[in-house]
Design an enzyme around this catalytic site. Structure first.
Site, PDB file in Angstrom:
ATOM      1  N   GLY A  60       0.801  -1.221   0.000  1.00 47.48           N
ATOM      2  CA  GLY A  60       0.000   0.000   0.000  1.00 47.48           C
ATOM      3  C   GLY A  60       0.832   1.269   0.000  1.00 47.48           C
ATOM      4  O   GLY A  60       0.370   2.314  -0.477  1.00 47.48           O
ATOM      5  N   ASP A 102      -1.513  -5.311  -5.573  1.00 45.07           N
ATOM      6  CA  ASP A 102      -2.712  -4.539  -5.907  1.00 45.07           C
ATOM      7  C   ASP A 102      -2.380  -3.046  -5.913  1.00 45.07           C
ATOM      8  O   ASP A 102      -1.331  -2.669  -6.410  1.00 45.07           O
ATOM      9  CB  ASP A 102      -3.851  -4.884  -4.935  1.00 45.07           C
TER      10      ASP A 102
END
Length: 341
Positions: free
Chosen positions: A116, A147
């Protein structure tokens, strides 16, 4: 009421400053931090006295080591499925907001930058690396996938390098990040407090030897192959310490994560960030409903036995149909879409 200090905000010399302030947790992102940053960006957007935003991490170790995955593990344990949806939906919205912000956003990766944290930094207009930068996307190790738009920003590298970073969690220092094309500006760690929009060129240092040059031909020869099975076949037959170490690394990772990551990075090449984040969200919700992510977090971060029991446990059992199903809409969960501004 306790004052919220996990993110600090200030304004100085025409810049809005965002400081991720959980140094004891390597500035890992929580949902309240994500919401606070999003709200502050909105508040600063129309202020004429702010010409740019600078994002940094507190402490001397990390910019941001990723999302607070222990909190996700705890949410699953207590049956709070809504949290597992809300975290990813709002994190990806912040990633998109940073990428499309109407003012320059400078992310100073002066330390560990993973998961992140990379989603914040590499979606900003000006990602800055230093002597202390250590970047990796190690999600396959914990049963997830890269991601936060990684299938978009990693694909700024060559296809082989993008696949290698995504599958193996390859760690890069500041010069290596410049070398593979993920960032353009390298600044000395001792001068990060001087960083401003107007002096980035003056502070930038040349990058000559990045330390990854000798590895790149092997990465291109193996991870540039057309299919995951080809990569594994060639890697298995390849002699030498690099191939041996790479095989050992992949053998410990989630088979599902590896095959989904390869498919995602391959399919996403040439696509825009919004489309990639929409796919990220579908994938994230399939992983949140599955086994491997929570088993990986348990094994590596909770119980710390280092012995995850993946389901399925071998690559052959992760069929093309099983991989394809991860890209389908999740029943009962609304797809992610870019915010309407």
């Amino acid at each position: 009421m306790t004052e919220f200090t996990d993110v600090l905000f200030s304004i100085a010399n025409g810049h809005g400053h965002i400081t991720l302030n959980r140094p004891q947790a390597l500035n890992a992102l929580t949902l309240p931090m994500i919401d606070a940053i999003a709200a502050q960006l909105s508040a600063w957007e129309r202020r004429v006295d702010i010409k740019a935003v600078i994002v940094t991490g507190s402490g001397d170790k990390a910019f941001c080591a990723g999302g607070d995955i222990k909190a996700l593990h705890a949410a699953k344990a207590r049956g709070d499925l809504q949290y597992l949806e809300d975290f990813y939906r709002r994190e990806y919205t912040l990633n998109y907001r940073l990428a499309t912000y109407p003012k320059p956003v400078i992310a100073v990766m002066d330390g560990i930058t993973m998961g992140g944290g990379a989603g914040i930094a590499f979606n900003c207009s000006h990602p800055i690396v230093t002597h202390k930068t250590v970047f990796a996307m190690p999600e396959c190790r914990i049963g997830l996938f890269p991601d936060v738009g990684a299938a978009y920003f990693l694909n700024k590298c060559s296809r082989a390098v993008a696949i290698a970073i995504g599958l193996t969690g390859l760690s890069l220092r500041g010069p290596g990040i410049i070398k593979v094309g993920l960032a353009k500006t390298f600044v000395g760690s001792g001068r990060v407090k001087e960083i401003a929009l107007d002096n980035l060129d003056a502070l930038a240092l040349p990058v000559e030897n990045a330390g990854i040059e000798q590895m790149l031909p092997q990465i291109e020869a193996v991870f540039g192959l057309a299919s995951f099975d080809e990569i594994m076949t060639v890697l298995s037959a390849r002699p030498g310490p690099w191939a041996e170490e790479t095989r050992k690394i992949l053998a410990g990772f989630s088979p599902t994560s590896l095959k989904v990551t390869f498919a995602h990075l391959s399919q996403a090449r040439g696509r825009g960030l919004a489309e990639v984040l929409a796919t990220d969200f579908r994938l994230s919700q399939h992983f949140m409903a599955g086994h491997d992510f929570f088993e990986g977090v348990r094994a590596h971060l909770v119980d710390k036995d280092g012995a995850p029991k993946w389901q399925p446990a071998d690559l052959a059992a992760v069929t093309p149909a099983r991989v394809a199903a991860c890209f389908e809409a999740v029943p009962g969960v609304k797809d992610w879409a870019p915010p309407q501004v």
